[in-house]
Write an enzyme that holds these catalytic residues in place. Structure first.
Site, short mmCIF file in Angstrom:
data_model
loop_
_atom_site.label_atom_id
_atom_site.label_comp_id
_atom_site.label_asym_id
_atom_site.label_seq_id
_atom_site.Cartn_x
_atom_site.Cartn_y
_atom_site.Cartn_z
N ASN A 170 0.46 18.98 -20.51
CA ASN A 170 -0.03 18.16 -21.51
C ASN A 170 -0.12 18.35 -22.48
OD1 ASN A 170 -0.99 15.48 -20.85
ND2 ASN A 170 -2.62 16.20 -19.26
N ARG A 223 -2.98 21.80 -14.22
CA ARG A 223 -1.41 20.73 -14.68
C ARG A 223 -1.93 20.12 -15.64
NH1 ARG A 223 1.59 15.97 -10.75
NH2 ARG A 223 2.53 15.08 -12.00
N HIS A 275 9.51 9.35 -26.49
CA HIS A 275 8.34 10.49 -26.26
C HIS A 275 8.48 11.90 -26.73
CE1 HIS A 275 5.42 11.65 -23.81
NE2 HIS A 275 5.99 12.52 -23.32
N LYS A 329 7.38 23.45 -13.52
CA LYS A 329 6.50 22.19 -13.10
C LYS A 329 6.40 22.29 -11.23
CE LYS A 329 5.81 17.74 -13.66
NZ LYS A 329 6.10 16.62 -14.44
N HIS A 364 0.67 16.52 -25.96
CA HIS A 364 0.72 15.02 -25.53
C HIS A 364 -0.37 14.24 -26.07
CE1 HIS A 364 3.70 16.02 -23.16
NE2 HIS A 364 4.38 14.88 -22.71
N ARG A 395 0.81 -1.32 -0.13
CA ARG A 395 0.02 -0.07 -0.18
C ARG A 395 0.60 1.49 0.00
NH1 ARG A 395 -3.34 -1.91 3.81
NH2 ARG A 395 -5.02 -3.34 2.56
N GLU A 447 -4.06 17.34 -10.78
CA GLU A 447 -4.63 17.38 -12.64
C GLU A 447 -5.89 17.20 -13.00
OE1 GLU A 447 -2.26 15.31 -15.95
OE2 GLU A 447 -4.16 15.31 -16.43
N LYS A 473 3.52 11.65 -10.95
CA LYS A 473 3.03 11.20 -11.42
C LYS A 473 3.97 8.99 -11.99
CE LYS A 473 0.03 14.37 -14.20
NZ LYS A 473 -0.18 14.07 -16.08
N HIS A 533 0.81 11.35 -27.74
CA HIS A 533 0.58 10.15 -27.13
C HIS A 533 0.55 9.36 -28.10
CE1 HIS A 533 0.58 10.77 -22.47
NE2 HIS A 533 1.63 10.32 -23.05
N GLU A 545 10.50 18.77 -24.01
CA GLU A 545 10.28 18.71 -22.28
C GLU A 545 10.13 20.49 -22.03
OE1 GLU A 545 6.64 17.52 -21.90
OE2 GLU A 545 6.69 15.08 -22.11
O1 LIG Z 1 3.95 16.07 -14.55
C1 LIG Z 1 2.30 15.67 -15.71
O2 LIG Z 1 1.54 16.74 -15.54
C2 LIG Z 1 3.03 16.03 -16.81
O3 LIG Z 1 1.73 15.51 -17.82
C3 LIG Z 1 3.93 15.83 -17.73
C4 LIG Z 1 4.73 15.51 -19.30
O4 LIG Z 1 5.31 15.55 -19.93
C5 LIG Z 1 3.97 13.54 -19.01
O5 LIG Z 1 4.29 12.54 -19.84
C6 LIG Z 1 3.41 12.84 -18.08
O6 LIG Z 1 4.12 11.41 -17.89
C7 LIG Z 1 1.94 12.15 -19.25
O7 LIG Z 1 1.11 11.94 -18.19
P1 LIG Z 1 -0.14 11.34 -18.45
O8 LIG Z 1 -0.92 12.01 -17.53
O9 LIG Z 1 -0.36 12.32 -19.85
O10 LIG Z 1 0.23 9.88 -18.64
#
Ligand SMILES: O=C(O)C(=O)C[C@@H](O)[C@H](O)[C@H](O)COP(=O)(O)O
Length: 334
Positions: free
Chosen positions: A231, A227, A251, A213, A234, A113, A223, A135, A238, A177
């Site tokens: 993205n 936050r 990435h 950050k 992304h 846990r 998020e 994350k 992604h 980034e």
């Molecule tokens: O820390 C964050 O919040 C980010 O979105 C940083 C991103 O640059 C990073 O690639 C992150 O791991 C992406 O997260 P995800 O939630 O889209 O999977």
């Protein structure tokens, strides 16, 4: 230099210091019986430097690459931790890039846990971005970071010395980034990349990225709003990664292409393009656009018919927009 990150889960320092890896044990202090986790892409000299400080600790080394962010690796590491009798008082120490940090962090988040973990990033991308904010995740069925948790580290040791062994390609993908954070939050950071001498400002690039950050994570740890701005690039990024099965582009390269895909302001697009050219980063690819749209619609952050995307109309001021299917198609020129 020490940057303190304040989150609801815990407060922790980022120690940004040349040579800090060599004195990791002294900085980390008392941490039970640590388990070290790294990957084959981390040069042996860095792994040895850490292992020498913890000669009694097992070092679990996973294969380099995104494939290691899997349920199979995660479960294998947990079994090994159990075998090594790791207790709730012990600590996971991650030494590596984003893959190692995400995987080791998720092992720490889920083992018994949740136990403490220390992140020692060894790539540009992980130093400026993924090593902070908590994350942690593995991929599932081709979906990046599909299974994971917010689990903040207890300490982050950011040692720019480790960048000396990085290939130019890995260095550049990490810069993507930092460029992203310049675009969404810090025009001064972006401007550093608009000159050929940007490498002379490496420490400033790292510091300014960490500051962006830190502030964002402190305002919105899980998020729910601000936050999401991180993205930027992304959503399509992604999708490009998934399309190429995580092995053609890195990435950060996909994030660069993702920013170019989504950006509409022509002047900003030209400036970004010039920066990506300077960094030797790709700006577009030959992915099938219909398939990319499908992947975007299936993104883990899509909300049935819509997805929240990040747009930048003015440098340093990212904002969120809700896009429907048609807009997702238009976004990629369909
Ligand atoms: O820390 C964050 O919040 C980010 O979105 C940083 C991103 O640059 C990073 O690639 C992150 O791991 C992406 O997260 P995800 O939630 O889209 O999977």
């Amino acid at each position: 230099m020490e940057i303190e990150v304040h989150t609801r889960q815990r407060n922790y320092p980022i120690i940004l210091e040349h040579g800090v890896l060599a004195r990791a044990k002294e900085v980390i202090g008392e941490c039970g019986q640590p388990v070290l986790i790294s990957d084959t892409g981390v040069p042996e000299k860095w792994r040895n430097l850490l292992q020498q400080q913890y000669p009694q600790s097992p070092m679990i080394v996973v294969p380099h690459g995104e494939e290691s962010k899997s349920i199979a690796q995660w479960s294998g590491i947990l079994s090994r931790m159990l075998e090594e009798n790791v207790s709730r008082k012990d600590v996971v120490i991650a030494l590596g890039g984003g893959v190692v940090g995400d995987l080791a962090g998720f092992c720490a988040a889920s083992y018994k846990r949740g136990i403490r973990w220390v992140n020692i990033p060894t790539t540009m991308l992980s130093i400026v971005d993924s090593s902070i904010g908590g994350k942690t995740a593995v991929d599932l069925d081709g979906i990046k970071n599909c299974v994971g948790a917010f689990w903040q580290p207890s300490v982050v040791l950011a040692d720019p010395e480790v960048l000396s062994s990085l290939s130019p390609r890995l260095l550049s993908e990490g810069m993507a980034e930092a460029v992203k954070m310049g675009m969404t939050h810090d025009p001064g950071l972006f401007a550093l990349f608009e000159h050929d001498d940007y490498m002379d400002h490496l420490d400033e690039i790292i510091y300014r990225s960490l500051e962006v950050k830190r502030k964002v994570v402190e305002h919105d740890e899980e998020e729910n709003g601000e936050r999401m701005l991180l993205n930027f690039g992304h959503t399509y990024g992604h999708a490009y990664e998934s399309y190429y099965e995580m092995n053609r582009y890195l990435h950060g390269e996909c994030v660069g292409m993702g920013m170019m895909t989504i950006l509409k302001n022509p002047e900003l697009k030209q400036r970004l393009s010039a920066v990506l050219t300077r960094l030797n980063l790709p700006q577009s690819c030959d992915a099938d656009r219909e398939e990319i749209c499908q992947l975007v619609q299936n993104d883990k952050k899509a909300d049935h018919d819509t997805i929240t995307i990040v747009q930048v109309d003015e440098l340093g001021k990212g904002h969120l927009e809700k896009w429907n299917q048609e807009e997702i198609r238009e976004g990629i020129g369909l």
